[in-house]
Design a protein around this motif. Structure first.
Motif, PDB file in Angstrom:
ATOM      1  N   MET A   1      14.345  66.889  21.902  1.00 12.10           N
ATOM      2  CA  MET A   1      15.730  67.608  21.437  1.00 12.10           C
ATOM      3  C   MET A   1      15.967  66.818  20.186  1.00 12.10           C
ATOM      4  O   MET A   1      15.741  65.774  19.640  1.00 12.10           O
ATOM      5  N   PHE A   2      16.834  67.536  19.308  1.00 15.28           N
ATOM      6  CA  PHE A   2      17.417  67.200  17.983  1.00 15.28           C
ATOM      7  C   PHE A   2      18.000  65.861  17.988  1.00 15.28           C
ATOM      8  O   PHE A   2      17.945  65.128  17.066  1.00 15.28           O
ATOM      9  N   TRP A   3      18.654  65.703  19.113  1.00 15.74           N
ATOM     10  CA  TRP A   3      19.545  64.467  19.388  1.00 15.74           C
ATOM     11  C   TRP A   3      18.828  63.294  20.184  1.00 15.74           C
ATOM     12  O   TRP A   3      19.636  62.389  20.468  1.00 15.74           O
ATOM     13  N   THR A   4      17.763  63.577  20.502  1.00 17.75           N
ATOM     14  CA  THR A   4      16.659  62.604  21.312  1.00 17.75           C
ATOM     15  C   THR A   4      16.107  61.605  20.291  1.00 17.75           C
ATOM     16  O   THR A   4      15.372  62.229  19.639  1.00 17.75           O
ATOM     17  N   LYS A   5      16.129  60.295  20.535  1.00 23.11           N
ATOM     18  CA  LYS A   5      15.511  59.258  19.525  1.00 23.11           C
ATOM     19  C   LYS A   5      14.438  58.833  20.692  1.00 23.11           C
ATOM     20  O   LYS A   5      14.445  58.263  21.627  1.00 23.11           O
ATOM     21  N   GLN A   6      13.081  58.769  20.040  1.00 25.70           N
ATOM     22  CA  GLN A   6      11.891  58.240  20.653  1.00 25.70           C
ATOM     23  C   GLN A   6      11.454  57.049  20.120  1.00 25.70           C
ATOM     24  O   GLN A   6      11.440  57.022  18.858  1.00 25.70           O
ATOM     25  N   ILE A   7      11.401  55.719  21.165  1.00 29.03           N
ATOM     26  CA  ILE A   7      10.943  54.552  20.629  1.00 29.03           C
ATOM     27  C   ILE A   7       9.522  54.024  21.155  1.00 29.03           C
ATOM     28  O   ILE A   7       9.500  54.207  22.243  1.00 29.03           O
ATOM     29  N   VAL A   8       8.602  53.820  20.460  1.00 29.47           N
ATOM     30  CA  VAL A   8       7.236  53.357  20.906  1.00 29.47           C
ATOM     31  C   VAL A   8       7.166  51.744  20.755  1.00 29.47           C
ATOM     32  O   VAL A   8       7.289  51.290  19.771  1.00 29.47           O
ATOM     33  N   ILE A   9       7.055  51.145  21.724  1.00 30.75           N
ATOM     34  CA  ILE A   9       6.780  49.400  21.597  1.00 30.75           C
ATOM     35  C   ILE A   9       5.193  49.368  22.170  1.00 30.75           C
ATOM     36  O   ILE A   9       4.990  49.598  23.264  1.00 30.75           O
ATOM     37  N   GLY A  10       4.791  48.532  21.143  1.00 37.87           N
ATOM     38  CA  GLY A  10       3.177  48.323  21.452  1.00 37.87           C
ATOM     39  C   GLY A  10       2.908  47.172  22.304  1.00 37.87           C
ATOM     40  O   GLY A  10       4.149  46.333  22.605  1.00 37.87           O
ATOM     41  N   ASP A  11       1.798  46.636  22.592  1.00 39.85           N
ATOM     42  CA  ASP A  11       1.463  45.687  23.575  1.00 39.85           C
ATOM     43  C   ASP A  11       1.823  44.184  22.879  1.00 39.85           C
ATOM     44  O   ASP A  11       2.223  43.457  23.523  1.00 39.85           O
ATOM     45  N   GLY A  12       1.897  44.070  21.664  1.00 36.67           N
ATOM     46  CA  GLY A  12       2.058  42.749  20.876  1.00 36.67           C
ATOM     47  C   GLY A  12       3.603  42.842  20.391  1.00 36.67           C
ATOM     48  O   GLY A  12       3.793  42.176  19.475  1.00 36.67           O
ATOM     49  N   GLU A  13       4.546  43.741  20.971  1.00 37.84           N
ATOM     50  CA  GLU A  13       5.435  43.769  20.316  1.00 37.84           C
ATOM     51  C   GLU A  13       6.582  43.788  21.570  1.00 37.84           C
ATOM     52  O   GLU A  13       6.389  43.918  22.842  1.00 37.84           O
ATOM     53  N   ARG A  14       7.801  43.379  21.323  1.00 33.95           N
ATOM     54  CA  ARG A  14       9.015  43.638  21.888  1.00 33.95           C
ATOM     55  C   ARG A  14      10.297  44.361  21.244  1.00 33.95           C
ATOM     56  O   ARG A  14      10.082  44.227  19.846  1.00 33.95           O
ATOM     57  N   GLY A  15      11.188  44.990  21.777  1.00 34.61           N
ATOM     58  CA  GLY A  15      12.136  45.589  21.289  1.00 34.61           C
ATOM     59  C   GLY A  15      13.584  45.079  21.780  1.00 34.61           C
ATOM     60  O   GLY A  15      13.774  44.595  22.988  1.00 34.61           O
ATOM     61  N   LEU A  16      14.567  45.198  20.852  1.00 30.76           N
ATOM     62  CA  LEU A  16      16.000  44.834  21.044  1.00 30.76           C
ATOM     63  C   LEU A  16      16.621  46.152  20.878  1.00 30.76           C
ATOM     64  O   LEU A  16      16.738  46.585  19.815  1.00 30.76           O
ATOM     65  N   LEU A  17      17.123  46.561  21.766  1.00 28.25           N
ATOM     66  CA  LEU A  17      18.168  47.862  21.761  1.00 28.25           C
ATOM     67  C   LEU A  17      19.685  47.307  21.411  1.00 28.25           C
ATOM     68  O   LEU A  17      19.996  46.517  22.092  1.00 28.25           O
ATOM     69  N   TYR A  18      20.218  47.905  20.418  1.00 24.49           N
ATOM     70  CA  TYR A  18      21.389  47.820  19.644  1.00 24.49           C
ATOM     71  C   TYR A  18      22.262  48.895  19.961  1.00 24.49           C
ATOM     72  O   TYR A  18      21.751  50.009  19.284  1.00 24.49           O
ATOM     73  N   ARG A  19      23.576  48.928  20.777  1.00 26.13           N
ATOM     74  CA  ARG A  19      24.388  50.226  20.763  1.00 26.13           C
ATOM     75  C   ARG A  19      25.840  49.620  19.906  1.00 26.13           C
ATOM     76  O   ARG A  19      26.191  48.572  20.430  1.00 26.13           O
ATOM     77  N   ASN A  20      26.053  50.508  18.967  1.00 22.03           N
ATOM     78  CA  ASN A  20      27.195  49.883  18.371  1.00 22.03           C
ATOM     79  C   ASN A  20      27.039  48.708  17.775  1.00 22.03           C
ATOM     80  O   ASN A  20      27.959  47.973  17.689  1.00 22.03           O
ATOM     81  N   ARG A  21      25.884  48.321  17.164  1.00 16.99           N
ATOM     82  CA  ARG A  21      25.638  47.085  16.586  1.00 16.99           C
ATOM     83  C   ARG A  21      25.727  45.985  17.355  1.00 16.99           C
ATOM     84  O   ARG A  21      26.080  44.868  16.911  1.00 16.99           O
ATOM     85  N   ARG A  22      25.742  45.778  18.901  1.00 18.79           N
ATOM     86  CA  ARG A  22      25.659  44.943  19.606  1.00 18.79           C
ATOM     87  C   ARG A  22      24.442  44.897  20.609  1.00 18.79           C
ATOM     88  O   ARG A  22      24.266  45.993  21.119  1.00 18.79           O
ATOM     89  N   ALA A  23      23.889  43.731  20.899  1.00 20.75           N
ATOM     90  CA  ALA A  23      22.752  43.795  21.452  1.00 20.75           C
ATOM     91  C   ALA A  23      22.910  44.049  22.970  1.00 20.75           C
ATOM     92  O   ALA A  23      23.927  43.518  23.481  1.00 20.75           O
ATOM     93  N   GLU A  24      21.970  45.009  23.576  1.00 16.73           N
ATOM     94  CA  GLU A  24      22.563  45.602  25.082  1.00 16.73           C
ATOM     95  C   GLU A  24      21.455  45.004  25.823  1.00 16.73           C
ATOM     96  O   GLU A  24      21.605  44.662  26.856  1.00 16.73           O
ATOM     97  N   ARG A  25      20.021  45.168  25.236  1.00 13.48           N
ATOM     98  CA  ARG A  25      18.913  44.879  26.203  1.00 13.48           C
ATOM     99  C   ARG A  25      17.670  44.641  25.527  1.00 13.48           C
ATOM    100  O   ARG A  25      17.507  45.213  24.487  1.00 13.48           O
ATOM    101  N   GLY A  26      16.668  44.224  26.234  1.00 11.78           N
ATOM    102  CA  GLY A  26      15.285  44.048  25.653  1.00 11.78           C
ATOM    103  C   GLY A  26      14.509  45.273  26.307  1.00 11.78           C
ATOM    104  O   GLY A  26      14.526  45.734  27.186  1.00 11.78           O
ATOM    105  N   LEU A  27      13.319  45.418  25.357  1.00 10.55           N
ATOM    106  CA  LEU A  27      12.333  46.583  25.824  1.00 10.55           C
ATOM    107  C   LEU A  27      11.093  46.016  25.749  1.00 10.55           C
ATOM    108  O   LEU A  27      10.501  45.412  24.816  1.00 10.55           O
TER     109      LEU A  27
END
Length: 372
Positions: A1-27
């Motif tokens: 959908m238009f308001w949906t954001k898709q994020i892909v994290i590779g095998d050699g990567e890790r992600g950090l999710l920020y909501r309202n510029r505050r770290a919320e969880r790791g990916l």
């Protein structure tokens, strides 16, 4: 959908999710979709093939305590050094007071804290590994003490230890570490071209050689600024004192006493400084040109006088021997006859032929007639 954001994290990567510029969880690696109509969500992707966390918010993440499962926190005290091991091998050094994050992901990381409160010594295995990495000289003071030498370790200007022969490395954090190697082998020292005056005011130039060794490296280093310079000056003073107390004849006739005087003076001056003088010797006594000519003339006169005395003595001995022989001949007719025959033999050696009448007495009479 238009308001949906898709994020892909590779095998050699890790992600950090920020909501309202505050770290919320790791990916973890995978595909993620987030409903974000107001664009409040941001995901920052990090490459974890290098274990160090490269973000600028490391302190914020450590303070939150929400990511203990994703990060290893290295918090090194102000009197500690951090050893960072990756795959069980030492790979990095953390300076005192360092705080750092490492991903718990592809690269297994452990951090060992080493206290510097008691001593600054670096373990041999750690020093060897840092030397392999080419960083030992950047984080440590390295010293090699050869055989027949002693090493002195100074920390913040204070002598801490005497180092036996071997290789050493000391952490160079927060304290001023310095080392100095003292050679304990026998060393030679020369004092050349000293212009001096004897007791009888004769100017000459003297070259002196001495041998010494350090017996107490602490005293030699701490009680005098430069012990070799000090010893050199004392040799100069001792030489000047000894030469000024002797005449030229005494110097030339007995240089051994000059060596002994200098040795006694210098040894008494440097013993308390941890130095041992093994020997002192005058190598050369150089006289001015005119003084050499005068001494040569004196020597020639002395030798001529000695030769004249010897010649007169031999002449006197020969005359005395001749007188003794005459006295013996006067008291012994047989000896007289033997002397006559000896004289006749010498005469006949020079005459080709002559005729003898009247026996031996005739021969003697004829010889006397020929001589007359």
């Amino acid at each position: 959908m238009f308001w949906t954001k898709q994020i892909v994290i590779g095998d050699g990567e890790r992600g950090l999710l920020y909501r309202n510029r505050r770290a919320e969880r790791g990916l973890s690696p995978g595909v993620y979709r987030f409903f974000d109509p107001f664009k409040r969500i941001e995901v920052v992707t990090h490459n974890v093939t290098r274990a160090e966390y490269s973000g600028t918010d490391a302190e914020t993440l450590m303070a939150s305590g929400l990511f203990a499962s994703a990060f290893l926190v290295a918090d090194i005290g102000t009197d500690e050094v951090g050893l960072v091991f990756k795959h069980g091998k030492l790979e990095d050094i953390l300076a005192p007071g360092t705080r750092k994050l490492y991903w718990k992901a592809l690269v297994p990381v452990t951090v060992e804290s080493v206290s510097m409160a008691q001593n600054l010594d670096i373990r041999a295995d750690v020093a060897n590994r840092l030397r392999q990495l080419g960083v030992l000289s950047k984080v440590a003071v390295v010293v090699e003490v050869p055989e027949e030498s002693a090493g002195l370790l100074f920390i913040d200007g204070k002598l801490q230890n005497v180092l036996a022969p071997g290789a050493y490395a000391f952490w160079n954090f927060r304290k001023n570490v310095a080392t100095e190697v003292i050679d304990l082998r026998v060393q030679s020292l020369e004092v050349s071209g000293q212009e001096l005056l004897t007791r009888d005011k004769v100017s000459l130039r003297v070259n002196l050689a001495a041998s010494m060794r350090v017996t107490d490296p602490i005293a030699a280093r701490t009680r005098v600024a430069k012990y070799l310079d000090y010893l050199y000056r004392e040799l100069q003073y001792g030489l000047r004192k000894a030469v000024s107390a002797k005449s030229l004849d005494e110097l030339l006739g007995d240089k051994a006493s000059l060596d002994a005087d200098i040795f006694a003076y210098v040894r008494g001056r440097v013993t308390e400084l941890g130095l041992e003088v093994l020997g002192v010797g005058v190598k050369d006594v150089i006289l001015p040109g005119e003084m050499k000519d005068i001494l040569n003339s004196v020597v020639q006169a002395e030798k001529a006088a000695q030769a004249n005395v010897i010649r007169r003595r031999e002449e006197a001995n020969a005359t005395r021997s001749l007188l003794n022989t005459a006295k013996l001949i006067e008291g012994s007719p047989v000896l007289m006859r033997l002397k006559e025959l000896e004289a006749l033999e010498k005469v006949t050696e020079k005459i080709d032929k002559f005729t003898v009448f009247g026996g031996l007495d005739g021969v003697l009479n004829q010889v006397i007639g020929l001589k007359s």
